[in-house]
Design a protein around this motif. Structure first.
Motif, PDB file in Angstrom:
ATOM      1  N   SER A 153      87.024  34.286  91.426  1.00 18.38           N
ATOM      2  CA  SER A 153      88.103  35.278  91.327  1.00 18.38           C
ATOM      3  C   SER A 153      89.467  34.615  91.484  1.00 18.38           C
ATOM      4  O   SER A 153      90.421  34.968  90.777  1.00 18.38           O
ATOM      5  N   ASP A 191      86.308  40.591  85.962  1.00 21.78           N
ATOM      6  CA  ASP A 191      85.750  40.011  87.181  1.00 21.78           C
ATOM      7  C   ASP A 191      84.504  40.799  87.578  1.00 21.78           C
ATOM      8  O   ASP A 191      84.593  41.887  88.125  1.00 21.78           O
ATOM      9  N   GLU A 192      83.377  40.215  87.282  1.00 20.86           N
ATOM     10  CA  GLU A 192      82.079  40.831  87.580  1.00 20.86           C
ATOM     11  C   GLU A 192      81.998  42.289  87.128  1.00 20.86           C
ATOM     12  O   GLU A 192      81.845  43.199  87.951  1.00 20.86           O
ATOM     13  N   GLN A 239      87.319  42.902  90.505  1.00 23.30           N
ATOM     14  CA  GLN A 239      85.993  42.930  91.110  1.00 23.30           C
ATOM     15  C   GLN A 239      85.736  44.261  91.839  1.00 23.30           C
ATOM     16  O   GLN A 239      84.676  44.842  91.710  1.00 23.30           O
TER      17      GLN A 239
HETATM   18 MG   LIG Z   1      85.009  37.286  93.054  1.00 23.38          MG
END
Ligand SMILES: [Mg+2]
Ligand SMILES: Nc1ncnc2c1ncn2[C@@H]1O[C@H](COP(=O)(O)OP(=O)(O)OP(=O)(O)O)[C@@H](O)[C@H]1O
Lengths: 247, 255
Positions: free
Chosen positions: A41, A162-163, A85
């Motif tokens: 991240s 992010d994810e 995220q």
């Molecule tokens: Mg992360």
């Protein structure tokens, strides 16, 4: 398109990035792999100027953006979409307003056009019918999908995820992966995605990198990674994050 | 040595914060004039600051007016000067007590709630999300709040002036049985426009400071829920101190 050159970053005494080099080509889907807490991240935030490197340079379209002022960054970021995220939905707006927010800020669309676009984006991530809910009323996965919808609302050229699929069920994961693939097929979109999910990674990636202890230990295509003999990668492929060596 | 070290660090920290705060104030002031101007958000904040603070400010003003009247009455009566109570209540409320006490009360309510709100946005990456969307958080979050603070506090103080003076009136007339006209005459006679205006100017400055401190502390929040808690309490302390310090200098300036 996006280039990180020898990026170092630490928080206090904690060294997070240790000379990261990365080159994302225009139009490709680029996946970042790596264990939890390895700095994925943090790396993504360097690309979009949310964090500044202690050392090293960031280039976008060949321009050195490392020392850009905030105002300069605001201009560049119109071309970017990013999903966070933890979704980072604005908690004082409902889902509809969240997705409409970037459209309202950056275009002169009519209410009708906004409605169409928001409806379309929410439909893509399977959230139709939840427009009126506030972020606090959503589940973690729903929040993440709403954040995803918001990041694509303006049809950006570059997408940073992010994810996006962590914590989603397999069907939903597959759907998001398809959205990412569709986005790229239709338009000339560059994607950088962080994921833990190897199935997703193989689904969407043209190329992947593996981050380990603040360094890139692998770069290559999906085929390359399958052939790789690097132990960390082998164990990651097997679904284990290689911790043994550090202990 | 250890103590001196810590004292030194504390001083450095305070000076650094003051510098950052001044810079952020400058940035925010410039951002006020940038487009797009978010009218809807401004009204939301006006309402929040005004409506939220009205009850506490009014109660504060009412009791302050009554207590000044009470204390000065008991003093002035000793030399037959109770007719002057109105003058004292009017002047002290409008010049000093209404703006400062309202400022302190609103600091407790609004600076903390702004700090908590923006601090939460900071730690949940909502501020980052704004940045990524090319929306300047200073413009989007700060401007409506500092404008509302600057507009609303003088209004609140204007009402507080009236309510406080009425508080004194109520006490003197209804409790001590003094002549109602006498009190109000003295208020009008001795409280001039300059007194009222200087109080309102102070209020505007305090309103700006309160909102600005809330935004400043919120934006600097680090480290989860605990950080938000620290930002919240820190904002009240900082805003209150700034109000008391600025009050002195503004009083001196507008003497
Ligand atoms: Mg992360
Ligand atoms: N703002 C910050 N302040 C201090 N430390 C930070 C900050 N952001 C990240 N870190 C540290 O940097 C390291 C990497 O964090 P990062 O969020 O990049 O991990 P990640 O690879 O994304 O992990 P995950 O897969 O769990 O999201 C962590 O050890 C974290 O403690």
């Amino acid at each position: 398109m996006i280039e990180l050159k020898n990026i170092y970053k630490s928080f206090g005494s904690k060294q997070v990035l240790n000379g990261v080099n990365l080159h994302v080509v225009k139009g490709e889907s680029f996946v970042i792999l790596g264990g939890s807490g390895t700095g994925k991240s943090v790396m993504l935030k360097h690309i979009i100027g949310l964090l500044k490197p202690d050392k090293g340079r960031v280039f976008i379209d060949g321009r050195d953006v490392t020392d850009f002022t905030r105002q300069e960054w605001f201009k560049i970021r119109r071309r970017f979409g990013m999903s966070f995220q933890e979704a980072a939905l604005f908690d004082f707006m409902n889902v509809y307003e969240n997705v409409a927010f970037p459209i309202r800020r950056h275009t002169r669309s009519t209410e009708e056009e906004i409605k169409k676009r928001v409806g379309y984006c929410l439909d893509l991530v399977g959230l139709s019918g939840n427009e009126k809910l506030m972020p606090s009323e959503l589940s973690g996965g729903m929040r993440r999908r709403a954040g995803f919808a918001r990041s694509i609302a303006l049809n950006p050229e570059v997408l940073l995820f992010d994810e996006p699929t962590t914590g989603l069920d397999p069907v939903m994961t597959d759907q998001i992966d398809n959205v990412i693939n569709d986005l790229r097929r239709g338009l000339d979109v560059t994607c950088v995605t962080i994921t833990h999910d190897m199935i997703s990674a193989f689904d969407i990636a043209d190329r992947m990198v593996m981050l380990y202890e603040g360094e890139i230990v692998f770069t290559g295509t999906t085929d390359d990674i399958l052939k790789s003999r690097v132990p960390i990668i082998r164990s990651f492929l097997k679904g284990r994050i290689c911790e043994e060596k550090t202990q | 040595m250890n103590f001196l070290d810590r004292l030194g660090n504390w001083v450095l920290e305070v000076v650094a914060q003051a510098g950052d705060f001044a810079i952020l104030c400058g940035t925010a002031l410039k951002a006020i004039f940038k487009r797009p101007f978010d009218i809807r958000n401004l009204f939301k904040q006006l309402e929040r600051i005004g409506v939220d603070s009205m009850p506490v400010v009014l109660i504060t003003a009412l009791f302050t007016g009554m207590v000044i009247a009470l204390q000065t009455y008991s003093g002035f009566k000793r030399f037959q000067a109770q007719s002057m109570v109105g003058a004292l209540v009017g002047v002290s409320l409008t010049r000093e007590l209404a703006p400062v006490l309202a400022g302190l009360m609103v600091a407790g309510r609004i600076a903390s709630s702004i700090a908590a709100e923006i601090g939460t946005m900071r730690v949940t990456e909502q501020v980052d999300a704004l940045e990524v969307m090319g929306v300047d958080p200073v413009q989007y979050l700060f401007v409506p709040r500092i404008l509302s603070g600057t507009i609303m506090l003088p209004l609140l103080v204007g009402v507080a002036d009236v309510v406080g003076i009425y508080g004194g009136f109520f006490l003197l007339v209804n409790v001590f049985g003094e002549n109602p006209d006498m009190y109000l005459n003295k208020v009008y006679q001795y409280t001039n426009v300059h007194d009222v205006v200087s109080g309102l100017v102070k209020a505007a400055v305090f309103g700006f400071v309160i909102a600005m401190v809330g935004c400043f502390k919120g934006l600097r929040t680090e480290g989860g829920a605990e950080g938000v808690g620290n930002a919240t309490t820190g904002s009240v302390v900082m805003a209150s101190l700034l109000i008391l310090i600025l009050d002195f200098f503004l009083s001196k300036l507008m003497f």
